[in-house]
Design a protein around this motif. Sequence first.
Motif, short mmCIF file in Angstrom:
data_model
loop_
_atom_site.label_atom_id
_atom_site.label_comp_id
_atom_site.label_asym_id
_atom_site.label_seq_id
_atom_site.Cartn_x
_atom_site.Cartn_y
_atom_site.Cartn_z
N GLN A 81 1.18 10.77 10.27
CA GLN A 81 1.12 9.76 9.20
C GLN A 81 1.15 10.41 7.82
O GLN A 81 1.89 9.97 6.93
N MET A 82 0.34 11.45 7.62
CA MET A 82 0.26 12.09 6.31
C MET A 82 1.59 12.71 5.91
O MET A 82 2.02 12.61 4.76
N LYS A 83 2.25 13.36 6.85
CA LYS A 83 3.52 14.01 6.53
C LYS A 83 4.63 12.99 6.27
O LYS A 83 5.49 13.20 5.40
N MET A 84 4.62 11.89 6.99
CA MET A 84 5.63 10.85 6.75
C MET A 84 5.49 10.27 5.36
O MET A 84 6.47 10.10 4.63
N VAL A 85 4.25 9.97 4.96
CA VAL A 85 4.00 9.39 3.65
C VAL A 85 4.26 10.40 2.54
O VAL A 85 4.92 10.10 1.54
N ALA A 86 3.74 11.62 2.72
CA ALA A 86 3.90 12.65 1.70
C ALA A 86 5.37 13.00 1.48
O ALA A 86 5.82 13.14 0.34
N ALA A 87 6.12 13.15 2.57
CA ALA A 87 7.54 13.50 2.46
C ALA A 87 8.31 12.40 1.74
O ALA A 87 9.17 12.68 0.90
N PHE A 88 8.00 11.15 2.06
CA PHE A 88 8.70 10.04 1.41
C PHE A 88 8.42 10.01 -0.09
O PHE A 88 9.34 9.89 -0.90
N ILE A 89 7.15 10.10 -0.47
CA ILE A 89 6.81 10.00 -1.89
C ILE A 89 7.36 11.19 -2.67
O ILE A 89 8.00 11.02 -3.72
N LEU A 90 7.14 12.40 -2.17
CA LEU A 90 7.56 13.58 -2.92
C LEU A 90 9.07 13.68 -3.06
O LEU A 90 9.58 14.18 -4.07
N SER A 91 9.81 13.22 -2.07
CA SER A 91 11.28 13.31 -2.15
C SER A 91 11.89 12.25 -3.05
O SER A 91 13.02 12.39 -3.50
N ASN A 92 11.12 11.20 -3.34
CA ASN A 92 11.67 10.10 -4.13
C ASN A 92 10.99 9.86 -5.47
O ASN A 92 11.56 9.21 -6.35
N TYR A 93 9.78 10.40 -5.65
CA TYR A 93 9.02 10.11 -6.87
C TYR A 93 8.30 11.36 -7.38
O TYR A 93 7.96 12.26 -6.61
N CYS A 94 8.10 11.38 -8.69
CA CYS A 94 7.27 12.42 -9.32
C CYS A 94 5.90 11.81 -9.57
O CYS A 94 5.79 10.72 -10.14
N VAL A 95 4.87 12.53 -9.17
CA VAL A 95 3.49 12.09 -9.40
C VAL A 95 2.89 12.99 -10.46
O VAL A 95 2.70 14.19 -10.24
N GLN A 96 2.58 12.42 -11.61
CA GLN A 96 2.05 13.20 -12.73
C GLN A 96 0.62 12.74 -13.04
O GLN A 96 0.39 11.59 -13.39
#
Length: 507
Positions: free
Chosen positions: A462-477
Motif C-alpha cells: 500500500q505505501m509503495k503504491m501511494v508513494a510511487a503515484f504521488i512522487l511520480s506525478n506531484y511535487c510535495v513542498q
Amino acid sequence: MGMHGYAYAAATIAVFFCIIHFFHRRLCCKHPLLTDYPILGMLPQLLYNLCHIHDFFTQILKLHGGTGEFTGPWFTNMDYLVTIDPLNVHHVLSKSFHNYVKGPLFRDIFQAFGDGIFTADSQPWKYNRDLFHSLFKRKGFEVFLEKTIHNKVRSSLAPVLDSLHQQGCVVDLQDVFNRFTFDNICSVVLGNDPNCLSVDFPDVAIEKAFNQAEEGIFYRHVVPRCVWKLQKLLQIGQEKKMTKACKTLDQFIHTCIASKREDQRKYKENEKAEADDHVDLLTSLMREEAHEDKFLRDAVFNLFVAGRDTITSALTWFFWLVATNPIAEVKILEELKDKFGNMNEKSSPGVLNVEEVKKLVYLHGAICESLRLFPPIPFEFKQAIEADVLPSGHGVDAGETILFSLYAMGRCKEIWGEDCSEFKPERWISQKGGMVYVPSYKFIAFNAGPRTCLGKDLSFIQMKMVAAFILSNYCVQVVEDFVATTNLSIVLLMNYGLKVRITKRGN
C-alpha cells in the motif's frame, strides 16, 4: 489517650511507614532512569517533558546504557523496566515469548480494543492470529486490495491533489492520508467507502472518534490508573471524551455488522454456489463461521487501527523526510523512471500494481528508513508471568512490566551506527542492489517473534503504491518554517499535521 494523642500516633506511624517505603523503593530500584521523588516517584519529570516525551526518553535511555527502571507514584502500579537493548527485545519477544504477555493491565488501558488480536493472550490470541492469517493469505485477497487502492487513488486521491495544485493553497498532507487510509480500510474491512477524501474535505464523526479514542489510550499511559479510573467513573476530562468516542465507534461498527448480516441472509437465500474471494474482511469473517457480534466488533476495531493509523503515520513521516532530503527524492524518481519510464507523461497516469512495486528497491529502503526513525507504534510493553533475568543482566520480577521504546531504538548508534540520526535509505541496500536484512528485534516497526505483524507485506504494498503515484506525478513542498513535532497518542502522528503545497510535476 485523647483525640489529639491518637491523631499524633497515627501521623507518626504514617510518616514512619512512608519513610520505610521510600527507602525500600530506593533499594529495590537499582537502575533508576530519573529522580525518584517521595510519593510522586518519577512522574513529575515525565509530565514536565511530556510534549517531547519520545526524544526525552531517547536521551535518558542512552545515558543509562539502554535499560533502566521507571517508578510511578506510590501504589499506582506505574512501575516499568524500560529497555532499548535488542538482545533484551529478542529475549522477551522471541526466545521467552511464552513468559511475556500483554496482561490484564494492558487490556485495561486498551479497553477500546476489546478482546481483539492486539490485546489477547495465549489461546484467544492464537485463534485470532490463525484466523486473520488465513484471510490475508486467501486466494484473491491481494488482488482485492490492489483493486481497492487503484480505485481510491484514481477516484479520490488524484482529483484532490489536482484541486490542491490548481488552488495553490497550503494543505495538511497528514489529513489527506488520514482520509485516504480511512476510506481504504472501510472498503477493505467493511466493503463500504465513506468518501472522507474528496475535494470539499467533509467532516466525518467516525474518523475523529478513532483519533480521540487513541489519544485517550495514550493518556492512560501517563497518569496513575486510579486517576483515569476516577475520571471514567465520574465521566470527566479525557475519559469523558473517550467514552463518547467509543460510543460513536461502536454504533458505527455494529450498524455495519447488522447490515452485513442482512446481506449474508440474502446471500444464503439466493443459494449462491461459489464464494467470492474478492470480498471485504467482515464478509469473509462471517462466512468463516458463526461469530458473535462482540467478536466481530473487536476484530473490526483492531483491523481499523492496524490498517488506518499506522499507514497514515508511515506515509506522513515518509513524505516529510523525502521532501526535506531532496537527494533521496531524486533517487526515488530515478528508480521509477528506470523501471517504468516517465510515468507523468501519460495522459492518465496510472497506479503501479503489486508486482511492479516489488521491484522498487530504493523506495522500499526509504520507507524502511522512515519507519526506523518514526515507527507508527512508538512503544510496546509486555508483562512477565514468572521472574526472569534479561540478557543485559537486569532482573525481572513476576508481574513486572517491560516497556520497549521503538522510537529510541531507531536512534541507537549501537544498532544503526554513528549516523543513526540521519535519513539514509542506502543503509538498507546491499552492494549488489538488493535489500539488506535486519533482524526484527533490531528493527521492530512490525513487532518481532510470534507476534510479528501479519499485515507487514500488505502494508509495504500500500505505501509503495501511494508513494510511487504521488512522487511520480506531484511535487510535495513543505511550507517555510514548518517544524515537525510528534503528537501524544499511541500512534506516532505529526502534531498539527504536515503543512505542504502540492504542484504538478513537470515532464
